[in-house]
Design an enzyme around this catalytic site. Structure first.
Site, short mmCIF file in Angstrom:
data_model
loop_
_atom_site.label_atom_id
_atom_site.label_comp_id
_atom_site.label_asym_id
_atom_site.label_seq_id
_atom_site.Cartn_x
_atom_site.Cartn_y
_atom_site.Cartn_z
CE LYS A 53 37.03 33.88 38.70
NZ LYS A 53 35.51 33.69 39.28
CD GLN A 97 33.67 30.54 39.19
OE1 GLN A 97 34.43 31.33 39.76
NE2 GLN A 97 33.16 31.02 38.12
CG ASP A 120 32.91 36.52 43.88
OD1 ASP A 120 33.42 36.89 42.98
OD2 ASP A 120 32.82 35.51 44.16
N1 GUN Z 1 30.51 33.10 38.16
C1 GUN Z 1 30.31 33.78 36.98
N2 GUN Z 1 31.09 34.94 37.38
C2 GUN Z 1 31.41 34.93 38.59
C3 GUN Z 1 32.31 35.74 39.33
O1 GUN Z 1 32.49 36.77 39.28
N3 GUN Z 1 32.31 35.27 40.84
C4 GUN Z 1 31.87 33.92 41.07
N4 GUN Z 1 32.02 33.58 42.38
N5 GUN Z 1 31.13 33.23 40.42
C5 GUN Z 1 30.97 33.51 39.09
#
Ligand code: GUN
Length: 288
Positions: A53, A97, A120
């Protein structure tokens, strides 16, 4: 019949190019779009995701900060860090995350992120806005799936869509987006009786269960579009999805591969949400 392969890498690249152009425009106006990514603990898969990311941000000309904390970080310390980022005008998006270590209440954490920086789209305000048809941020994975369906010219009005998996991150927001586009949506879960009955009636099947091989070719209507959100490590060490790719590809009209399908789209849509957050912040600062 052999299904078309929907290339997430290629589509994500065109979306990222668009984000890069928008980031360049904002930067000339004195606003460098910024994303803060927080990882608590040492989960190896999460470490790879957050690094990807942050790298994608840098490549598109966005400013990004990766904050990594030990697994025993206290909830108070995490909440306090988020509050600091909420009031940092250089940061337009905040991503924590998931999953978080068990001693941390993820709901509390998500609700502490400013809804305007919740790239998100997990904050209750953003979930509510999505549900009532006026989304501010769409959760990245379902948003990416919608872009993939759009790129394939899939007709959503009147389509029968079945989602396997009812998580807050994928299944539920996916249902909202498909329903808003006119599809008739069923969300299946681990207790669903006769899952195959549901999937066999679907024009679109989205699978997000975290269980490899959950959906097989005999469960798919010929010509259906199959979207595989899963990312699992198989016994052979290779990445695989939740869908049995070989058998489903023989029946489906189109299918997403793993890797190279939904994964790159999730990251591309995170960049889209971040640039939108920065553009909104810039407009707000001009009107003040
Ligand atoms: N864990 C798995 N997918 C995601 C996501 O799209 N965002 C976040 N913050 N954590 C995740």
């Amino acid at each position: 019949m052999t299904g078309r392969v929907i290339d997430g890498v290629k589509l994500a690249a065109t979306i990222r190019e668009d984000v890069a152009a928008r980031a360049a425009v904002l930067t000339t106006k004195g606003v460098k779009p910024g994303l803060a990514v927080i990882l608590v603990g040492q989960d190896p898969a999460s470490q790879v995701y957050v690094r990807n990311k942050v790298a994608a941000c840098e490549k598109a000309g966005l400013h990004s900060v990766l904050e990594q904390y030990p697994a025993d970080m206290t909830q108070e310390a995490l909440l306090s860090r988020i509050e600091t980022l909420n009031s940092d005008h250089r940061i337009h998006g905040i991503l924590v995350q998931l999953p978080l270590p068990k001693h941390i209440d993820s709901h509390r954490v998500i609700e502490t992120i400013s809804a305007q920086k919740d790239v998100d789209g997990f904050h209750v305000s953003n979930a509510g806005l999505l549900m009532t048809g006026t989304p501010l941020f769409r959760p990245c994975t379902p948003y990416g799936v919608m872009k993939m369906l759009e790129s394939e010219d899939v007709v959503l009005r009147g389509a029968v869509a079945v989602i396997v998996g009812a998580s807050n991150i994928v299944g539920k927001p996916m249902a909202m987006l498909l329903q808003a586009a006119g599809a008739t949506v069923t969300i299946c879960n681990s207790k669903t009786r006769d899952l195959a009955w549901h999937t066999r009636h679907a024009d679109i099947v989205v699978v997000a269960t975290g269980k490899p091989g959950m959906v097989t070719g005999d469960m798919i209507k010929p010509g259906a579009i199959v979207i595989d959100v899963g990312i699992n490590r198989g016994a052979d060490g290779k990445l695989c999805g939740d869908v049995d790719y070989a058998s489903v590809k023989e029946v489906a009209g189109a299918i997403t591969p793993v890797p190279g399908g939904v994964g790159p789209m999730t990251i591309a849509m995170l960049l889209v949400n971040t640039i939108e957050a920065a553009e909104r912040a810039q407009l707000l600062s001009r009107s003040r």
